[in-house]
Design a protein around this motif. Sequence first.
Motif, PDB file in Angstrom:
ATOM      1  N   SER A 103       0.853  -1.183   0.000  1.00 44.82           N
ATOM      2  CA  SER A 103       0.000   0.000   0.000  1.00 44.82           C
ATOM      3  C   SER A 103       0.891   1.235   0.000  1.00 44.82           C
ATOM      4  O   SER A 103       2.110   1.152  -0.165  1.00 44.82           O
ATOM      5  CB  SER A 103      -0.926  -0.028   1.222  1.00 44.82           C
ATOM      6  N   ALA A 104       0.278   2.401   0.171  1.00 46.49           N
ATOM      7  CA  ALA A 104       0.990   3.682   0.221  1.00 46.49           C
ATOM      8  C   ALA A 104       0.429   4.493   1.383  1.00 46.49           C
ATOM      9  O   ALA A 104      -0.719   4.293   1.791  1.00 46.49           O
ATOM     10  CB  ALA A 104       0.844   4.439  -1.098  1.00 46.49           C
ATOM     11  N   PRO A 105       1.209   5.415   1.939  1.00 51.09           N
ATOM     12  CA  PRO A 105       0.740   6.159   3.113  1.00 51.09           C
ATOM     13  C   PRO A 105      -0.612   6.844   2.925  1.00 51.09           C
ATOM     14  O   PRO A 105      -1.410   6.897   3.860  1.00 51.09           O
ATOM     15  CB  PRO A 105       1.855   7.186   3.337  1.00 51.09           C
ATOM     16  N   ALA A 106      -0.896   7.345   1.726  1.00 50.75           N
ATOM     17  CA  ALA A 106      -2.136   8.097   1.520  1.00 50.75           C
ATOM     18  C   ALA A 106      -3.345   7.217   1.223  1.00 50.75           C
ATOM     19  O   ALA A 106      -4.468   7.740   1.123  1.00 50.75           O
ATOM     20  CB  ALA A 106      -1.945   9.096   0.371  1.00 50.75           C
ATOM     21  N   ARG A 133       7.757   5.121   4.408  1.00 57.48           N
ATOM     22  CA  ARG A 133       7.505   6.231   5.325  1.00 57.48           C
ATOM     23  C   ARG A 133       6.914   7.438   4.634  1.00 57.48           C
ATOM     24  O   ARG A 133       6.471   8.374   5.294  1.00 57.48           O
ATOM     25  CB  ARG A 133       8.794   6.640   6.020  1.00 57.48           C
ATOM     26  N   GLY A 134       6.898   7.488   3.299  1.00 52.82           N
ATOM     27  CA  GLY A 134       6.385   8.647   2.593  1.00 52.82           C
ATOM     28  C   GLY A 134       7.421   9.176   1.621  1.00 52.82           C
ATOM     29  O   GLY A 134       8.555   8.704   1.572  1.00 52.82           O
ATOM     30  N   ARG A 135       7.023  10.161   0.839  1.00 50.31           N
ATOM     31  CA  ARG A 135       7.929  10.720  -0.158  1.00 50.31           C
ATOM     32  C   ARG A 135       8.887  11.754   0.430  1.00 50.31           C
ATOM     33  O   ARG A 135       9.971  11.959  -0.082  1.00 50.31           O
ATOM     34  CB  ARG A 135       7.121  11.355  -1.301  1.00 50.31           C
ATOM     35  N   GLU A 136       8.476  12.425   1.476  1.00 48.11           N
ATOM     36  CA  GLU A 136       9.328  13.450   2.062  1.00 48.11           C
ATOM     37  C   GLU A 136      10.255  12.838   3.105  1.00 48.11           C
ATOM     38  O   GLU A 136       9.851  11.941   3.853  1.00 48.11           O
ATOM     39  CB  GLU A 136       8.470  14.546   2.710  1.00 48.11           C
ATOM     40  N   PRO A 142       3.864   9.623   8.587  1.00 50.02           N
ATOM     41  CA  PRO A 142       2.935  10.730   8.823  1.00 50.02           C
ATOM     42  C   PRO A 142       2.024  10.462  10.020  1.00 50.02           C
ATOM     43  O   PRO A 142       1.798   9.313  10.416  1.00 50.02           O
ATOM     44  CB  PRO A 142       2.141  10.792   7.511  1.00 50.02           C
ATOM     45  N   ALA A 143       1.482  11.531  10.580  1.00 49.65           N
ATOM     46  CA  ALA A 143       0.639  11.401  11.775  1.00 49.65           C
ATOM     47  C   ALA A 143      -0.590  10.543  11.502  1.00 49.65           C
ATOM     48  O   ALA A 143      -1.036   9.785  12.374  1.00 49.65           O
ATOM     49  CB  ALA A 143       0.230  12.790  12.260  1.00 49.65           C
ATOM     50  N   GLU A 144      -1.150  10.656  10.294  1.00 46.84           N
ATOM     51  CA  GLU A 144      -2.334   9.855   9.972  1.00 46.84           C
ATOM     52  C   GLU A 144      -2.014   8.365   9.979  1.00 46.84           C
ATOM     53  O   GLU A 144      -2.824   7.541  10.417  1.00 46.84           O
ATOM     54  CB  GLU A 144      -2.893  10.264   8.611  1.00 46.84           C
ATOM     55  N   PHE A 160      11.960   3.703   4.022  1.00 47.38           N
ATOM     56  CA  PHE A 160      12.373   3.994   2.654  1.00 47.38           C
ATOM     57  C   PHE A 160      11.302   4.854   2.011  1.00 47.38           C
ATOM     58  O   PHE A 160      10.153   4.895   2.471  1.00 47.38           O
ATOM     59  CB  PHE A 160      12.600   2.709   1.834  1.00 47.38           C
ATOM     60  N   THR A 161      11.671   5.555   0.962  1.00 50.03           N
ATOM     61  CA  THR A 161      10.737   6.435   0.263  1.00 50.03           C
ATOM     62  C   THR A 161       9.702   5.594  -0.466  1.00 50.03           C
ATOM     63  O   THR A 161      10.048   4.735  -1.279  1.00 50.03           O
ATOM     64  CB  THR A 161      11.479   7.327  -0.733  1.00 50.03           C
TER      65      THR A 161
END
Length: 261
Positions: A103-106, A133-136, A142-144, A160-161
């Motif tokens: 999956s992805a964070p969003a 962990r996300g792109r940044e 992220p908190a969500e 990892f990105t």
Amino acid sequence: MITCYRRCVAEAVLFGLILAAILIPLLICFPDRGLWDVEERGVKKLQFLRVSRDPRRYVRPEEQTALLSPPPCAPRPRGHSAPPSPPPPPLPPPPRLLMLVTSAPAHHERRQAIRETWGGRSENARLVFVLGRGREPATQPPAEVLEESRRHGDLLVEDFTDAYHNLTLKTLFLLKWAVRECPSAAFVLKTDDDMLINTRGLVRALPRWVAQARGGGANGRLGGLGNAAAGDPLAPEAPPPLIFGYVYHRSPPFRDVRSKS
């Protein structure tokens, strides 16, 4: 009429010869500025695909690298670090089917839809979502994602990105977690968060597929894998691991530019 046609052809040929006489010396003398450089630049951009990298540098199989990790499927063997205090709640029985969903964070809504449908309606199965962990650049997810992990406890977040070109890393990390934290699972399913899977039918069909693949026929016995399916995959008589997949034979590609197929 014929004379006019011949004249036009002669003029077109002459113009082509003059143009070739101008462009060919330029392409030879200045290849880095000419048309030939278009293909060369395209090849240079893909040079990273020809470089073999040691995945152990990124995955570090002997270390705990996860930023967030769900509870293991079985008690950790000796050699791992002691569990944090206070002790975690009692562990559930080993799952027969471990479902690892990339999956992805969003993608919060996709994960929730899977929890409420095929991912949460199969007995003796375990659902884990795997993401980066996300792109940044950040030291934590992220908190969500942190809140989602606190509520559901089914997120594996590695450091990892989270990008399309890192799917290989994501797959290696999920296999690392399965081997380290859920070795008692008889079967492991790797899929994406945009898939719809009949997990109940899959659990029922797996013994038959394995028997056929082992050469036992449609009604063949599972042998050692029967013990693995019952929760003992490390039994001495268990056969070697088996990987299932689906081959799209003679399937035409999708020419739509929006498709990855």
